[in-house]
Design an enzyme around this catalytic site. Structure first.
Site, mmCIF file in Angstrom:
data_model
loop_
_atom_site.group_PDB
_atom_site.id
_atom_site.type_symbol
_atom_site.label_atom_id
_atom_site.label_comp_id
_atom_site.label_asym_id
_atom_site.label_seq_id
_atom_site.Cartn_x
_atom_site.Cartn_y
_atom_site.Cartn_z
ATOM 1 N N GLY A 11 0.876 -1.155 -0.143
ATOM 2 C CA GLY A 11 0.086 -0.051 0.019
ATOM 3 C C GLY A 11 0.744 1.199 -0.116
ATOM 4 O O GLY A 11 1.870 1.527 0.740
ATOM 5 N N ARG A 72 0.867 -4.992 -5.267
ATOM 6 C CA ARG A 72 1.171 -6.380 -4.018
ATOM 7 C C ARG A 72 1.311 -7.666 -5.153
ATOM 8 O O ARG A 72 0.187 -8.081 -5.679
ATOM 9 C CB ARG A 72 -0.152 -6.524 -3.382
ATOM 10 C CG ARG A 72 -0.492 -5.067 -2.475
ATOM 11 C CD ARG A 72 -1.540 -5.553 -1.463
ATOM 12 N NE ARG A 72 -2.279 -4.217 -1.031
ATOM 13 C CZ ARG A 72 -1.829 -3.628 0.162
ATOM 14 N NH1 ARG A 72 -0.819 -3.942 0.543
ATOM 15 N NH2 ARG A 72 -2.679 -2.603 0.322
ATOM 16 N N ASP A 103 5.399 -4.906 6.086
ATOM 17 C CA ASP A 103 6.076 -6.070 6.518
ATOM 18 C C ASP A 103 5.982 -7.089 5.579
ATOM 19 O O ASP A 103 6.807 -7.932 5.494
ATOM 20 C CB ASP A 103 5.376 -6.563 7.906
ATOM 21 C CG ASP A 103 4.028 -7.101 7.837
ATOM 22 O OD1 ASP A 103 3.202 -6.374 6.891
ATOM 23 O OD2 ASP A 103 3.622 -7.666 8.915
ATOM 24 N N THR A 126 4.264 2.760 5.496
ATOM 25 C CA THR A 126 2.657 2.352 5.588
ATOM 26 C C THR A 126 2.214 3.340 6.439
ATOM 27 O O THR A 126 2.832 3.645 7.376
ATOM 28 C CB THR A 126 2.840 0.863 6.007
ATOM 29 O OG1 THR A 126 1.361 0.785 6.263
ATOM 30 C CG2 THR A 126 3.517 0.572 7.156
ATOM 31 N N ASP A 128 0.020 2.383 8.482
ATOM 32 C CA ASP A 128 -0.704 1.589 9.352
ATOM 33 C C ASP A 128 0.285 1.781 10.733
ATOM 34 O O ASP A 128 -0.289 1.314 11.749
ATOM 35 C CB ASP A 128 -0.873 0.091 9.127
ATOM 36 C CG ASP A 128 -1.734 -0.101 7.979
ATOM 37 O OD1 ASP A 128 -2.590 1.031 7.802
ATOM 38 O OD2 ASP A 128 -1.445 -1.157 7.298
ATOM 39 N N ASP A 130 2.209 -0.143 11.793
ATOM 40 C CA ASP A 130 2.376 -1.507 12.283
ATOM 41 C C ASP A 130 3.613 -2.059 12.220
ATOM 42 O O ASP A 130 3.584 -3.454 12.395
ATOM 43 C CB ASP A 130 1.185 -2.197 11.812
ATOM 44 C CG ASP A 130 1.341 -2.461 10.423
ATOM 45 O OD1 ASP A 130 2.334 -1.799 9.739
ATOM 46 O OD2 ASP A 130 0.741 -3.578 9.578
ATOM 47 N N ARG A 172 -5.460 -2.133 8.837
ATOM 48 C CA ARG A 172 -5.682 -3.441 8.523
ATOM 49 C C ARG A 172 -5.923 -4.105 10.117
ATOM 50 O O ARG A 172 -7.075 -3.855 10.538
ATOM 51 C CB ARG A 172 -4.107 -3.890 8.162
ATOM 52 C CG ARG A 172 -4.162 -5.295 7.189
ATOM 53 C CD ARG A 172 -2.697 -5.552 6.863
ATOM 54 N NE ARG A 172 -2.345 -4.661 5.726
ATOM 55 C CZ ARG A 172 -2.736 -5.142 4.385
ATOM 56 N NH1 ARG A 172 -3.513 -5.977 4.196
ATOM 57 N NH2 ARG A 172 -2.325 -4.199 3.497
#
Ligand code: F6P
Length: 320
Positions: A11, A72, A103, A126, A128, A130, A172
């Site tokens: 993303g 992706r 990741d 990203t 996110d 995360d 996510r």
């Protein structure tokens, strides 16, 4: 090390361009050649390469998205795909690869290093946030500000109509965006996957607020925490308050990067080149306690990034 490749994968996130610029310009400054690979690992397999020079990254520091495009790639998940990617790198005399992504992209970088000996360094890009081993990923701050702007606007109409609003944000399986945007935006409740919640507790909070004269409320829901339409219906049925649901979606991924994301991208991009030039491989760049560091990729991918529970508790105190 004479020639490196750079790609963006997964993303997109605001600040990826700033990171590409930093990689290209610090590499050229240090006498390296740089090849840009388009559409992430997909372009690596299908030889979508372009030589990068100082001008190729001019006028992009402020632009959202990624000039290298991203994808992706399912093909890269296969040993054949990775074999093709590695042989393309070898044919172009590319000695090392900088991967800007999340990741999943880092797992791809590790596989290339393990199976084909390609030197790889990852830069966390990203929205996110995360990724373990870094307090911030490139794009998270811009995303938070986009969400905050949306919350402010929704609060205006929520106040006028005396409504409850449920706002779904991305992330996510994680709640970093929801938690920080919720705190910054003064949300009445924040629902994230990391902390179990009962909707009846949210109902009780809404009712308590109503008794105190609060006529509108904002509830932030991380996409991984549940179905917002179901949540909205449940809360409306139980409270009797008129409720609306807004799914912010992909606007969270766009926009001009904030100063924080641009500076982070500049520092991480430069560090990735330093690491490559030092002959290191299988690394991921992170920022912890303000310091930019390189972490072993196996270590980084084996860690679990935890949510800040103190901030979550504080959010509950402040929004009471
Ligand atoms: O990882 C970034 C992210 O925006 C997530 O927050 C979200 O779940 C996902 O990507 C959406 O992916 P896509 O753009 O492929 O629908």
């Amino acid at each position: 090390m004479r020639r490196i490749g750079v790609l963006t994968s997964g993303g997109d996130s605001p600040g990826m361009n700033s990171a590409v610029r930093a990689v290209v310009r610090t590499a050229i400054h240090n006498g390296l050649e740089v090849v840009g690979i388009e559409r992430g690992y997909a372009g690596l397999i299908h030889r979508e390469f372009r030589d990068m020079n100082l001008s190729s990254v001019a006028d992009i520091v402020q632009r959202g998205g990624t000039i290298l495009k991203t994808a992706r790639s399912q093909e890269f998940m296969t040993p054949e795909g990775r074999g093709q990617a590695a042989s393309n790198l070898k044919n172009l005399d590319i000695d090392g690869l900088v991967v800007i992504g999340g990741d999943g992209s880092f797992r791809g970088a590790r596989a290339l290093a393990t199976e084909h000996g390609v030197a790889t360094v990852g830069i966390p890009g990203t929205i996110d946030n995360d990724i373990p081993c870094t307090d911030y990923t490139i794009g998270f701050d811009t995303c938070l500000n986009t969400v905050l702007d949306a919350i402010n606007k929704i609060r205006d109409t929520a106040t006028s109509h005396e409504r409850t609003f449920i706002i779904e944000v991305m992330g996510r399986r994680t709640g970093y965006i929801a938690l920080e945007a919720g705190v910054a935006g003064g949300a009445e409740s924040i629902l994230i996957p990391e902390v179990p919640f009962r909707l009846d507790e949210v109902v009780e909070r809404l009712m308590r607020g109503h008794m105190r004269g609060k006529l509108h409320s904002i509830i932030i829901v991380a996409e991984g925490a549940g179905n917002v339409l179901d949540i909205g219906k449940y809360l409306q049925d139980k409270t009797g308050f008129e409720t609306r649901v807004t799914i912010l979606g992909h606007i969270q991924r766009g926009g001009s990067p904030t100063a924080f994301d641009r500076v982070l991208a500049a520092r991480m991009g430069a560090k990735a080149v330093d690491v490559m030039m030092a002959g290191e491989t299988r690394k991921v760049i992170g920022i912890t306690a303000g310091e930019i560091k390189a972490y072993d990729i196996d270590y980084a991918l084996s860690q679990h990034k935890t949510i800040d529970l103190d901030l979550y508790k504080l959010a509950n105190i402040l929004s009471i």
